[in-house]
Design an enzyme around this catalytic site. Sequence first.
Site, PDB file in Angstrom:
ATOM      1  N   TYR A 138       0.825  -1.206   0.000  1.00 19.16           N
ATOM      2  CA  TYR A 138       0.000   0.000   0.000  1.00 19.16           C
ATOM      3  C   TYR A 138       0.863   1.261   0.000  1.00 19.16           C
ATOM      4  O   TYR A 138       0.484   2.296   0.552  1.00 19.16           O
ATOM      5  CB  TYR A 138      -0.923   0.015   1.226  1.00 19.16           C
ATOM      6  N   LYS A 189       5.319 -14.379   1.662  1.00 21.20           N
ATOM      7  CA  LYS A 189       5.092 -15.194   0.462  1.00 21.20           C
ATOM      8  C   LYS A 189       6.415 -15.257  -0.305  1.00 21.20           C
ATOM      9  O   LYS A 189       6.513 -14.945  -1.491  1.00 21.20           O
ATOM     10  CB  LYS A 189       3.973 -14.579  -0.393  1.00 21.20           C
ATOM     11  N   ASP A 222      -0.602 -18.283   2.162  1.00 22.69           N
ATOM     12  CA  ASP A 222      -1.671 -19.195   1.781  1.00 22.69           C
ATOM     13  C   ASP A 222      -1.795 -20.340   2.774  1.00 22.69           C
ATOM     14  O   ASP A 222      -2.901 -20.727   3.173  1.00 22.69           O
ATOM     15  CB  ASP A 222      -1.476 -19.710   0.351  1.00 22.69           C
ATOM     16  N   ASP A 246      -3.849  -7.378   6.315  1.00 23.06           N
ATOM     17  CA  ASP A 246      -5.173  -6.822   6.063  1.00 23.06           C
ATOM     18  C   ASP A 246      -6.163  -7.952   5.773  1.00 23.06           C
ATOM     19  O   ASP A 246      -7.266  -8.016   6.328  1.00 23.06           O
ATOM     20  CB  ASP A 246      -5.095  -5.849   4.883  1.00 23.06           C
ATOM     21  N   ASP A 250      -9.185  -9.940   8.513  1.00 27.06           N
ATOM     22  CA  ASP A 250     -10.609 -10.120   8.220  1.00 27.06           C
ATOM     23  C   ASP A 250     -11.015 -11.573   8.434  1.00 27.06           C
ATOM     24  O   ASP A 250     -12.100 -11.861   8.974  1.00 27.06           O
ATOM     25  CB  ASP A 250     -10.913  -9.688   6.778  1.00 27.06           C
TER      26      ASP A 250
END
Length: 357
Positions: A138, A189, A222, A246, A250
């Site tokens: 971001y 990752k 993942d 982020d 959630d």
Amino acid sequence: MKTYKIAAIPADGIGPEVIDAGAQVLAALEKREETLSFDLTTFHWGSDYYKKTGVMMPEDGLDQLKPFDAIYFGAVGAPDVPDHITLWGLRLPICQGFDQYANVRPTRIIPGVASPLRGVEAGDLDWVIVRENSEGEYSGHGGRAHRGLPEEVGTEVSIFTRVGVTRIMRYAFDLARSRPRKLLTVVTKSNAQRFGMVMWDEIAAEVAQDYPDVTWDKMLVDAMTVRMVKTPQSLDTIVATNLHADILSDLAGALAGSLGVAPTANIDPERRFPSMFEPIHGSAFDITGKGIANPVASFWTASQMLDHLGEGAASARLMRAVEKVCADGIVTPDVGGTATTQQVTDAVCEAIRSENI
């Protein structure tokens, strides 16, 4: 008596509803504690302000906020304003402008709120997710060329700096050290993203040498989603990049029962600027004005704010009240109840007033 100056930015959707609920709870705490008070100033910035002025907040918005002890933020986003305008016009300028580089998202199953995970109850899921909040995916770097043509190109550049990764890693290790299990999971990752993510892994290993008392491991993002669902008891403190955390937070909120109970703190650990506290759930304009928004996330967020301000006793009192009310079954429809926002708020205020401790 200590008076804290709080900048309230209710903003969009259910933001005004949950921030109003939070203000009521702070007022109840103020009366009960007798040693602290809150001076709330409301800033009516957001999508409605944008429709009138063409900007989400004034050009000198950060200067207006700088004198405050903390910022209490509602939600940003509206169905008739593009999301990138609302986010980059209000929330991100505050986070980045005040270098609130540590986004802290605690997650646990509150008594009376059921997890969708089979056989998982309160105490089985108790995490804190630390999200790098100033750079990464971001960073806002990139662009578009040849707009509208078949060869149009869009780039989004993720930026990872040694300074940025090191400071969030130290924050996460310090937080893990302060928790009973002293356990940290580093999420990346790095198998597919071989530059920034490999650097992230390397810096984690370097910082870990200064924390021999903290047990740590690392996961690909993942695989982390699988671990969160299948073995939540194996996790405690988690640190991840801006984008990965982020998304994972959630998922964490959903696994704990609802995004309506999930809080966030955007922290400047060096305390150069005010930190900002907000519920995760967003503007939720599908239920705006219906009076059923879950205020628990904004209460938990207020508890984080109190902790940051050094008011640990008031923070603990607030969370005890929230947990009592939820355990008593006074909850909103998103977690299977029938109570309204105001009914939950009234019950929490009463629990604060009547507690014997």
